[in-house]
Design a protein around this motif. Structure first.
Motif, mmCIF file in Angstrom:
data_model
loop_
_atom_site.group_PDB
_atom_site.id
_atom_site.type_symbol
_atom_site.label_atom_id
_atom_site.label_comp_id
_atom_site.label_asym_id
_atom_site.label_seq_id
_atom_site.Cartn_x
_atom_site.Cartn_y
_atom_site.Cartn_z
ATOM 1 N N GLU A 129 89.900 17.522 -83.080
ATOM 2 C CA GLU A 129 90.662 17.387 -84.328
ATOM 3 C C GLU A 129 92.158 17.675 -84.130
ATOM 4 O OE1 GLU A 129 89.333 16.452 -87.509
ATOM 5 O OE2 GLU A 129 87.781 15.812 -86.111
ATOM 6 N N LYS A 130 92.495 18.059 -82.904
ATOM 7 C CA LYS A 130 93.898 18.342 -82.534
ATOM 8 C C LYS A 130 94.562 19.382 -83.435
ATOM 9 C CE LYS A 130 94.493 13.828 -80.351
ATOM 10 N NZ LYS A 130 93.053 13.630 -80.290
ATOM 11 N N GLY A 131 93.921 20.524 -83.543
ATOM 12 C CA GLY A 131 94.499 21.626 -84.334
ATOM 13 C C GLY A 131 93.591 22.839 -84.234
ATOM 14 N N SER A 132 94.150 24.014 -84.474
ATOM 15 C CA SER A 132 93.317 25.214 -84.416
ATOM 16 C C SER A 132 92.359 25.237 -85.610
ATOM 17 C CB SER A 132 94.197 26.467 -84.441
ATOM 18 O OG SER A 132 94.768 26.604 -85.729
ATOM 19 N N ILE A 133 91.334 26.089 -85.524
ATOM 20 C CA ILE A 133 90.375 26.194 -86.630
ATOM 21 C C ILE A 133 91.109 26.643 -87.901
ATOM 22 C CG2 ILE A 133 88.280 27.380 -87.451
ATOM 23 C CD1 ILE A 133 87.758 25.408 -85.117
ATOM 24 N N ALA A 134 92.025 27.603 -87.739
ATOM 25 C CA ALA A 134 92.792 28.096 -88.896
ATOM 26 C C ALA A 134 93.580 26.954 -89.543
ATOM 27 C CB ALA A 134 93.713 29.225 -88.458
ATOM 28 N N ILE A 174 92.875 23.696 -89.399
ATOM 29 C CA ILE A 174 91.950 22.741 -90.040
ATOM 30 C C ILE A 174 91.528 23.270 -91.417
ATOM 31 C CG2 ILE A 174 89.727 21.516 -89.847
ATOM 32 C CD1 ILE A 174 90.020 21.808 -86.771
ATOM 33 N N PHE A 175 91.180 24.574 -91.470
ATOM 34 C CA PHE A 175 90.792 25.173 -92.761
ATOM 35 C C PHE A 175 91.931 25.035 -93.762
ATOM 36 C CE2 PHE A 175 86.936 27.913 -93.193
ATOM 37 C CZ PHE A 175 86.316 27.587 -91.998
ATOM 38 N N LYS A 176 93.154 25.293 -93.287
ATOM 39 C CA LYS A 176 94.312 25.325 -94.183
ATOM 40 C C LYS A 176 94.689 23.930 -94.681
ATOM 41 C CE LYS A 176 98.745 27.567 -94.402
ATOM 42 N NZ LYS A 176 99.915 27.860 -93.613
ATOM 43 N N THR A 177 94.715 22.962 -93.771
ATOM 44 C CA THR A 177 95.219 21.651 -94.173
ATOM 45 C C THR A 177 94.122 20.742 -94.745
ATOM 46 O OG1 THR A 177 94.942 20.791 -91.939
ATOM 47 C CG2 THR A 177 97.100 21.673 -92.484
ATOM 48 N N LYS A 178 92.904 20.868 -94.204
ATOM 49 C CA LYS A 178 91.853 19.935 -94.646
ATOM 50 C C LYS A 178 90.740 20.592 -95.452
ATOM 51 C CE LYS A 178 92.981 16.400 -91.480
ATOM 52 N NZ LYS A 178 92.754 15.907 -90.139
ATOM 53 N N GLY A 179 90.665 21.919 -95.392
ATOM 54 C CA GLY A 179 89.666 22.636 -96.187
ATOM 55 C C GLY A 179 88.359 22.899 -95.447
ATOM 56 N N GLU A 180 87.604 23.848 -95.983
ATOM 57 C CA GLU A 180 86.366 24.244 -95.295
ATOM 58 C C GLU A 180 85.302 23.149 -95.318
ATOM 59 O OE1 GLU A 180 84.668 28.074 -96.356
ATOM 60 O OE2 GLU A 180 82.974 27.738 -94.982
ATOM 61 N N ILE A 181 85.241 22.377 -96.410
ATOM 62 C CA ILE A 181 84.184 21.359 -96.485
ATOM 63 C C ILE A 181 84.366 20.313 -95.373
ATOM 64 C CG2 ILE A 181 83.198 19.508 -97.942
ATOM 65 C CD1 ILE A 181 83.748 21.346 -100.335
ATOM 66 N N TYR A 182 85.624 19.926 -95.155
ATOM 67 C CA TYR A 182 85.931 18.993 -94.062
ATOM 68 C C TYR A 182 85.505 19.603 -92.733
ATOM 69 C CZ TYR A 182 88.598 16.159 -90.766
ATOM 70 O OH TYR A 182 88.957 15.362 -89.713
#
Ligand code: SKM
Length: 167
Positions: free
Chosen positions: A39-44, A46-54
């Protein structure tokens, strides 16, 4: 064969997984790192920009991908991976998979996680060790029903890495 390591954040899945993979001459894979790479990004992030459901959708997708591999792999899951959708059923019904739950006490998890909570989106908002302890207690109560479906449970409190590997 795929060896799947299951457990709460901070339970040592990656540390033990790397050593186990070296000892068995298997590849080591950390599902969080795999997701980050893809996904080319840290887990933090991904949570921040795309949300937990994503994140959870991608987690299931990549878990499936890895579980279908014919390689010998030690796979460290994310702390929440077994607890969403049919992920745990996929793991335990796969005849190519052996699953281990690395079980640690709540105080030990809390102590380990407190200093590194910034990179863990689910606990980064907690400001004291007492709050974290309480959060983990409730969270584990919900999650244990999934974790405990693992084929083997290793109680890893007070154990050195070598002892866990020998178990
Ligand atoms: O997968 C990451 C993410 O921060 C979520 C999580 C969880 O739900 O316990 C654990 C981490 O490994």
């Amino acid at each position: 064969m795929i060896i799947v390591l299951i457990g709460y954040m901070g339970s040592g899945k990656s540390t033990i997984g790397k050593e186990l993979a070296t000892a068995l001459e298997y590849s080591f894979l950390d599902l969080d790192d795999y997701i980050s790479d893809k996904e080319k990004g840290s887990i933090a992030e991904i949570f921040k920009t795309k949300g937990e459901i994503y994140f959870r959708r991608k987690e299931t997708e990549y878990l499936n991908e890895v579980l279908n591999s014919s390689e010998n792999i030690v796979l460290a899951l994310g702390g929440g991976t077994p607890c969403y959708g049919k992920n745990m059923d996929l793991i335990i019904n796969n005849t190519n998979v052996t699953s281990f739950y690395l079980k640690l006490s709540i105080p030990l998890l809390s102590k380990r996680l407190f200093t590194e909570r910034e990179k863990r989106p689910l606990i980064s908002h907690l400001n004291s060790e007492t709050e974290l302890l309480e959060f983990i207690g409730k969270h584990l109560f919900e999650r244990n029903q999934y974790y405990s479906k693992s084929q083997f449970t290793l109680n890893t409190d007070h154990k050195m890495k070598q002892e866990i590997l020998e178990d």
